[in-house]
Design an enzyme around this catalytic site. Structure first.
Site, PDB file in Angstrom:
ATOM      1  N   ASP A  38     -11.640  15.216  29.636  1.00  0.00           N
ATOM      2  CA  ASP A  38     -11.615  14.071  30.540  1.00  0.00           C
ATOM      3  C   ASP A  38     -12.621  14.302  31.651  1.00  0.00           C
ATOM      4  OD1 ASP A  38      -9.419  11.635  30.895  1.00  0.00           O
ATOM      5  OD2 ASP A  38     -10.450  12.153  32.765  1.00  0.00           O
ATOM      6  N   ASP A  44     -18.060  15.146  30.949  1.00  0.00           N
ATOM      7  CA  ASP A  44     -18.671  13.823  31.097  1.00  0.00           C
ATOM      8  C   ASP A  44     -19.275  13.478  29.742  1.00  0.00           C
ATOM      9  OD1 ASP A  44     -20.208  11.618  31.540  1.00  0.00           O
ATOM     10  OD2 ASP A  44     -21.300  12.430  33.261  1.00  0.00           O
ATOM     11  N   VAL A  45     -18.626  12.566  29.019  1.00  0.00           N
ATOM     12  CA  VAL A  45     -19.061  12.286  27.647  1.00  0.00           C
ATOM     13  C   VAL A  45     -20.428  11.586  27.592  1.00  0.00           C
ATOM     14  CG1 VAL A  45     -16.794  12.298  26.538  1.00  0.00           C
ATOM     15  CG2 VAL A  45     -17.647  10.180  27.574  1.00  0.00           C
ATOM     16  N   ASN A  87     -12.248   8.553  22.479  1.00  0.00           N
ATOM     17  CA  ASN A  87     -11.408   7.532  23.099  1.00  0.00           C
ATOM     18  C   ASN A  87     -11.929   7.057  24.449  1.00  0.00           C
ATOM     19  OD1 ASN A  87      -8.772   6.179  23.869  1.00  0.00           O
ATOM     20  ND2 ASN A  87      -8.760   7.892  25.313  1.00  0.00           N
ATOM     21  N   TYR A 147     -18.821  -5.339  27.683  1.00  0.00           N
ATOM     22  CA  TYR A 147     -17.886  -4.403  27.058  1.00  0.00           C
ATOM     23  C   TYR A 147     -17.928  -4.544  25.533  1.00  0.00           C
ATOM     24  CZ  TYR A 147     -13.363  -2.146  26.025  1.00  0.00           C
ATOM     25  OH  TYR A 147     -12.378  -1.346  25.535  1.00  0.00           O
ATOM     26  N   LYS A 207     -19.167  -1.999  22.040  1.00  0.00           N
ATOM     27  CA  LYS A 207     -18.032  -1.728  21.156  1.00  0.00           C
ATOM     28  C   LYS A 207     -18.347  -2.211  19.734  1.00  0.00           C
ATOM     29  CE  LYS A 207     -14.710   0.230  23.644  1.00  0.00           C
ATOM     30  NZ  LYS A 207     -14.142   1.545  23.300  1.00  0.00           N
TER      31      LYS A 207
END
Ligand code: ZN
Length: 681
Positions: free
Chosen positions: A465, A486-487, A513, A579, A583
């Site tokens: 996270d 930090d993805v 996720n 968004y 996606k």
């Protein structure tokens, strides 16, 4: 080593346990057992056992003499009174008159004399405690005592330290015969403070809790001081490559090489890494393939580590393919040697045993460190702890003389003793046992629920996270690893996955996720916001998936890439373009991974969820939106075909189902309560 006895703590234990109806003898027994159990130089992972002879009331209210002895399945470091099953003492002592007693009859006699049939099985060393007359008895596999007695001249070395204060018992496998021999050794020298069991460990005893405990501490301390006198570097180093591969790079190779592939689905192990100056001095030694594989320091360890580790060549940086090849050959040789050992030994005992899996549980890597392996991180960590303990024993033993543990026959008898194998339990494994899962955005509502659900199915889980503290808290809740990551930053992703590889050996299930919602009418949206959303809602998925695929390919045991997409990917909502667009790209990403990596057993699936209470849809947002639509909050949240609110747990169960669906890839699983506009087909 110093005594940790405290009169105040002992008195506190007595009064605390008195409130639970526990008498003073057992209270003090628990108190000092815990003192011993908390020192890893004395007791590791269920090793050792202690007892007290006391009285208890039976069903008639009559006072009977009992032996309260450590029960199977309890660790001394955190043992409580129920961890000491109580058996009637007199019938146990009468067993000594028998010429012989089978293991089955011994276990039956122990259980038949328990006051409480729900109590755990008394220790396999119970009769030794019963046949000695002392009130308090301690038994440990003290690291430093083992360095003295795991020697060709072990008895002489121990006598030099302990003189006549101890009696010396040659190695006999635990059970009835050892119990009789130990009692006879005591009776021949009734003034001794304890027994030294050659190539096994030490017993001390006394009339009260403090005396028995402090005799153990004094004996371990004497061994430690004797060993400290001669400590020096003893292992001349091998010549190593100038640059070595990292533990994180080789962990998935080791995990992959040690996965059994004989039947269908690979049977994986979890691997955990350890290093440090003492480990490096040992594994870097030129002769590690000699002193490193002579055998376990005390026979009890064999069920956790097998008798010898696998020793690999040093992994040269940039030459991982060559290392992988040598590793696979090494594991094959190890397994073949183990099978030969089993065949040879099984013939000796009349062919009555069934072979255990032949794969190593400890891997020593020169230039790097060691790995413990097991069916779970817990088991792998136990193997690694025992390996570290072994390094200390062998290093000191080689300083003093020559490390010489038990021979093959004795080790086989212990490894294949039904009462030892019983310690490992025979519970059926959960569906995701032996799997490692990584959940990004793991501290949020869906991430936490998913991590918890994967753990409940048996997986070892790492929670990543952006908020490292939140990750640590979420991990602590379920018993996993929590890491800040930090993805959207590839270096941060690589660092986090490296930590996962060091701790678990690799990964099998990625739940990508992490996400966040950006809003704006698409014709007017700020370009920077759209790009930012793509960074997190598309490129970050690609970044973590690339890292996961790199590791899964190194393991060679397939895997599952699971993406949290969104119903926005197929059913755009007004002003949610920033968004929904990334996606939609992520949904395509799912299919691209499915196409490109299916032949390597790597599956890719996604979840399209909608309207989940979480960081993306807060209570305040729910209040606002339901009001805008003129609905109650409950009706707004249940605005779907099934008329029910969809929860983070529902999403979590979808990820679990996909993780288990071995024949499914490229699939998008909707979790939205039913929404025909968002349906895929
Ligand atoms: Zn023992």
């Amino acid at each position: 080593m110093k005594s940790a006895w405290s009169d105040a703590d002992a008195a506190a234990a007595v009064s605390r346990y008195a409130e639970q109806g526990v008498g003073e003898d057992l209270a003090l027994r628990v108190y000092t057992a815990r003192l011993l159990g908390r020192d890893p130089l004395l007791v590791l992972h269920g090793g050792g056992n202690t007892s007290v002879k006391t009285t208890a009331r039976d069903v008639f209210g009559d006072e009977v003499e009992v032996l309260a002895v450590k029960g199977s399945g309890w660790d001394m470091g955190d043992i409580e009174p129920p961890g000491f099953p109580q058996a009637r003492l007199d019938p146990l002592q009468r067993l000594r008159d028998l010429e012989s007693l089978t293991d089955e009859d011994m276990v039956n006699a122990l259980r038949a004399n328990l006051l409480d049939q729900a109590a755990p099985n008394p220790s396999v060393e119970t009769l030794l405690h019963a046949f000695l007359p002392h009130k308090f008895i301690e038994h440990t596999h003290s690291t430093d005592v083992l360095s003295l007695v795991d020697q060709p001249e072990g008895e002489a070395l121990a006598r030099e330290v302990y003189g006549d204060r101890f009696a010396y018992v040659p190695y006999i496998m635990p059970g009835f015969a050892l119990s009789k021999a130990a009692a006879a050794a005591y009776e021949a020298s009734p003034d001794v403070e304890g027994l030294i069991l050659l190539k096994h460990g030490i017993f001390t005893f006394g009339p009260d809790a403090r005396t028995a405990y402090e005799r153990m501490i004094a004996a371990a301390d004497a061994a430690e001081r004797r060993l400290a006198r001669g400590r020096r570097p003893v292992f001349p180093g091998a010549t190593l490559p100038a640059a070595l591969a990292s533990a994180a790079e080789i962990a998935p190779l080791i995990r992959g090489a040690c996965a059994a592939r004989s039947s269908g689905e690979p049977r994986r192990m979890v691997a955990t890494f350890r290093t440090g100056p003492a480990i490096r001095a040992y594994v870097d030694g030129a002769a590690v393939a000699s002193y490193g594989v002579r055998g376990v320091v005390t026979p009890d360890h064999v069920i956790r580590t097998k008798n010898a580790p696998l020793v690999t060549p040093p992994p040269e940086a940039g030459a991982l393919d060559a290392f992988a090849e040598a590793l696979h050959a090494g594991v094959a040789d190890y397994a073949a040697a183990y099978d030969r050992y089993f065949t040879r030994q099984n013939a000796r005992v009349g062919g009555t045993k069934t072979g255990l899996d032949p794969l190593p549980r400890v891997v020593l890597v020169p230039g790097v460190g060691l790995f413990g392996l097991g069916a779970s991180h817990k088991d792998a960590a136990i193997a690694a702890d025992l390996a570290e303990n072994t390094i200390r024993v062998v290093t000191d033993a080689e300083t003093l003389g020559r490390y010489e543990p038990l021979g093959e026959d004795d080790i086989f008898d212990m490894e294949y003793w039904s009462l030892e194998q019983a310690k490992l339990g025979k519970k059926a494994e959960k569906p995701l046992a032996r799997h490692v899962a990584v959940v990004t955005g793991g501290a949020g509502a869906i991430g936490r629920a998913t991590a918890k659900a994967l753990k409940a199915e048996g997986a070892d889980v790492a929670i990543l996270d952006l908020d490292a503290d939140a990750a640590a808290r979420a991990a602590a809740e379920i018993g996993g690893a929590g890491l800040g990551c930090d993805v959207t930053d590839r270096a941060s992703v690589r660092a986090a996955f490296d930590r996962v590889c060091e701790r678990f050996g690799g990964l099998d299930i990625l739940v990508s996720n992490a996400g966040a919602a950006w809003r704006g009418r698409i014709g007017e949206v700020d370009d920077a916001a759209l790009r930012e959303s793509f960074e997190l809602n598309f490129f970050a998925h690609q970044g973590v998936a690339q890292e996961a695929v790199r590791i899964m390919r190194a393991q060679g045991t397939g895997g599952a890439l699971l993406f949290n997409v969104s119903k926005q990917a197929v059913n755009p909502g007004p002003d949610f373009g920033p968004y929904g667009l990334p996606k939609a790209a992520t949904m395509f990403l799912v299919r691209q991974y499915a196409v490109d990596y299916g032949r390597e057993g790597i599956r890719a699936c996604g979840v399209n969820a909608d309207r989940i209470r979480s960081g993306l849809l807060t209570d305040a947002m729910i209040a606002e939106r339901s009001k805008a639509r003129g609905l109650s909050e409950a009706d707004y949240m249940a605005g779907n075909l099934l008329r029910r609110e969809v929860t983070a747990e529902d999403v979590a169960q979808a990820f679990v189902a996909l993780a288990k669906a071995r024949a499914t890839t490229g699939h998008i699983f909707t979790v939205d309560g039913g929404n025909t506009a968002a349906a895929l087909r």
